[in-house]
Design a protein around this motif. Structure first.
Motif, short mmCIF file in Angstrom:
data_model
loop_
_atom_site.label_atom_id
_atom_site.label_comp_id
_atom_site.label_asym_id
_atom_site.label_seq_id
_atom_site.Cartn_x
_atom_site.Cartn_y
_atom_site.Cartn_z
N SER A 331 44.33 50.55 43.75
CA SER A 331 44.29 49.90 45.06
C SER A 331 43.19 48.86 45.16
CB SER A 331 44.10 50.95 46.16
OG SER A 331 42.87 51.64 45.99
N GLY A 332 42.09 49.04 44.43
CA GLY A 332 40.97 48.11 44.55
C GLY A 332 41.15 46.82 43.80
N ALA A 334 44.34 45.63 42.76
CA ALA A 334 45.70 45.11 42.98
C ALA A 334 46.46 44.96 41.67
CB ALA A 334 45.66 43.79 43.74
N ASN A 357 49.05 43.53 47.22
CA ASN A 357 47.74 43.93 47.72
C ASN A 357 47.64 45.43 47.96
OD1 ASN A 357 45.15 43.70 48.75
ND2 ASN A 357 45.85 43.18 50.82
N SER A 358 46.62 46.04 47.37
CA SER A 358 46.27 47.43 47.59
C SER A 358 47.41 48.39 47.28
CB SER A 358 45.80 47.64 49.04
OG SER A 358 45.17 48.88 49.19
N ASN A 379 52.63 48.81 48.11
CA ASN A 379 51.41 48.06 48.37
C ASN A 379 50.99 48.23 49.82
OD1 ASN A 379 51.71 47.04 45.68
ND2 ASN A 379 53.18 45.54 46.48
N GLY A 381 48.36 47.38 51.47
CA GLY A 381 47.74 46.26 52.15
C GLY A 381 48.65 45.08 52.37
#
Length: 513
Positions: A331-332, A334, A357-358, A379, A381
């Motif tokens: 997650s950090g 991507a 993202n994320s 994802n 994010g």
């Protein structure tokens, strides 16, 4: 093998499990110009490289936490379902069979769904959905209509703050049950199925602290499915051995890396015993691998680096070398880290593939029906899923060898054409036994096998095993071709006998023109 276990903690309702989190079954239409470029990683230590086309993103509901793969409309093409925590929905995207997906349809469930599982819960042959609802402390069940649509949902309470569920037959009655990992305490909630898509009241079991992921498999080889629970706060995995009647023994905990978020089960060293892998996002962002002893206990963990914020791990043979690999959603950073398995329980350094993202979750399945496992991430994010189509080296056979019926003394030629990544090696077999050149056989190690001056001794089933790909580590076997020989004069139908039925069939055909 059944192709395959699809997402972390999601399992089909069978008593035995070999590889968990592998969807092993289900090419992407290039909707982005960048998709024409391939991300290819050089081979290391004799291993085949894993390569994937750049990810293609598809919108889903708000803040997806999990993605599951399954054939929701029974068309032989894999589809996607995401649990969207922010919108309280499950998004369905039906697959086109080429790695692309149709527009989404959303279905409401309980509050804050963090996980979704696909399984036939009422034995009607139609896939159903279960969402794990973090904010309403329940699970929602939506029975499927078989066409990719779903009926209204029913809720079942579980212990506080559920995060994930595993589906399996815990009491050996042929009916799928649920085991839910609950983060708000030290509980696993088990809900036994009634066989009609409804469930009995929960029974709770103690696990470690901060349970966030759960997977199932026969950890001690007694034919009864057990549970593995990843505990984020206590940095361990709880093993609850099953009794076979729907109840479980007290947990035994095994330390892993810091802050495990996800657990996957599979045999990573080929010894027939189930092993564990956890994705850990606390302080090191790595994957812990614990080799199983076959009795429900595990060896000390070994950590392998992943990307930043490892949230989910899945197992699958991503480069088709017969060895399980790991896919980790980070997650950090991507991206998805792929760690190629060496086959002895150890893994190569991570190779990363960018996604949206994320990414909070990763699942594996053959999304374009080419026989190679692809990856998809949810994802959180970006309110999207990222689809990565596998472009790793592979081989196939087209055309296949053709069955033949000949008279004694004739010459037979079986031939195949290998496709994909070479160079290729060939080994022809008769009735499963490898052939060598000599006597009537020639070309036993080529793409063309010749059988000269055929007699009844050569009758049988012929196939060829071809190896190729990266360093000859990929293998495929052709369809069988039958060689039949006419050893009796006047035998026109291949039954090795001369009778009036043989002659009469020919006479009738001639009389009819």
């Amino acid at each position: 093998m059944s192709h395959l276990i699809q997402s972390v903690g999601k399992h089909f309702p069978f008593r035995r499990t070999t590889l968990a989190n592998v969807a092993v079954r289900p090419r992407t239409t290039c909707v982005l110009a960048a998709a024409l470029c391939l991300a290819i990683v050089p081979a290391a230590d004799g291993q085949c490289p894993s390569s994937f086309a750049p990810s293609v993103n598809y919108g889903v509901g708000n803040a997806p936490r999990c993605v599951a793969i399954g054939d929701l409309n029974s068309d032989g093409r894999l589809d996607l379902a995401t649990a969207n925590e922010g919108s309280g929905t499950i998004s369905i995207r039906l697959g086109n069979g080429d790695g692309s997906f149709q527009s989404m349809n959303n279905y409401g469930v309980g509050n804050g769904p963090r996980f979704v599982a696909i399984a036939d819960l009422n034995a009607d042959g139609k896939p159903d959905l279960t969402s794990v609802n973090n904010a309403s402390n329940n699970i929602s069940v939506r029975l499927g209509n078989g066409d990719g649509t779903f009926q209204s949902f029913a809720n079942y309470n579980v212990a506080g703050i559920p995060f994930a569920t595993a589906v399996g037959d815990w009491n050996a009655d042929g009916t799928p049950d649920h085991a839910v990992a609950c983060n708000g305490g030290t509980n696993v909630s088990v809900l036994l199925g009634n066989g009609d898509g409804t469930f009995q009241a929960m029974v709770n079991y103690v696990a470690g602290n901060g349970s966030q992921s759960i997977a199932s498999g026969d950890m001690n080889g007694d034919g009864i499915p057990d549970l593995a629970v990843a505990n984020n706060f206590s940095s361990d995995v709880s093993i609850l051995l099953g009794n076979g009647d729907g109840t479980f023994q007290a947990p035994v905990n095994f330390a892993v890396g810091n802050g495990p978020r996800s657990v996957a089960v599979g045999d990573v060293n080929g010894d027939g015993r189930l092993d564990l892998a956890t994705a850990n996002d606390g302080g090191g962002s790595n994957v812990s691998v614990l080799l199983g002893n076959g009795d429900g206990t595990f060896q000390a963990f070994v950590n392998y680096g992943a990307g930043g914020g490892a949230r989910s791990v899945a197992m699958g043979d991503l480069n088709l070398d017969g060895r399980p690999d790991l896919a980790v959603a980070n997650s950090g950073t991507a991206n998805i880290s792929v760690l190629r398995g060496i086959g002895d329980g150890t893994f190569q350094a991570a190779v990363n593939f960018n996604v949206g993202n994320s990414p909070f979750h990763v699942a594996i399945g053959d999304l374009n029906n080419d026989g190679q496992p692809d990856m998809v991430s949810a994802n959180n994010g970006g309110s999207s899923v990222s689809v990565l189509i596998n472009t790793s080296p592979s081989i196939g056979i087209n055309p296949q060898p053709v069955s033949q019926f000949v008279a004694v003394g004739e010459t037979v030629i079986f031939t195949v054409t290998a496709t994909g990544t070479g160079p290729f090696t060939y080994q022809w077999r008769r009735n499963g036994v490898a052939l060598t050149d000599g006597g009537p056989f020639s070309g036993a190690a080529t793409d063309t096998l010749t059988v000269s001056s055929v007699t009844a001794a050569e009758v049988g089933s012929y196939d060829v095993h071809i190896t190729g790909g990266c360093n000859g580590t990929i293998g495929v076997t052709s369809s069988p071709a039958t060689l039949s020989v006419c050893v009796v004069p006047g035998d026109f139908n291949g039954d090795n006998s001369f009778d009036s039925a043989d002659i009469q069939g020919i006479v009738d055909a001639l009389l009819q023109g």
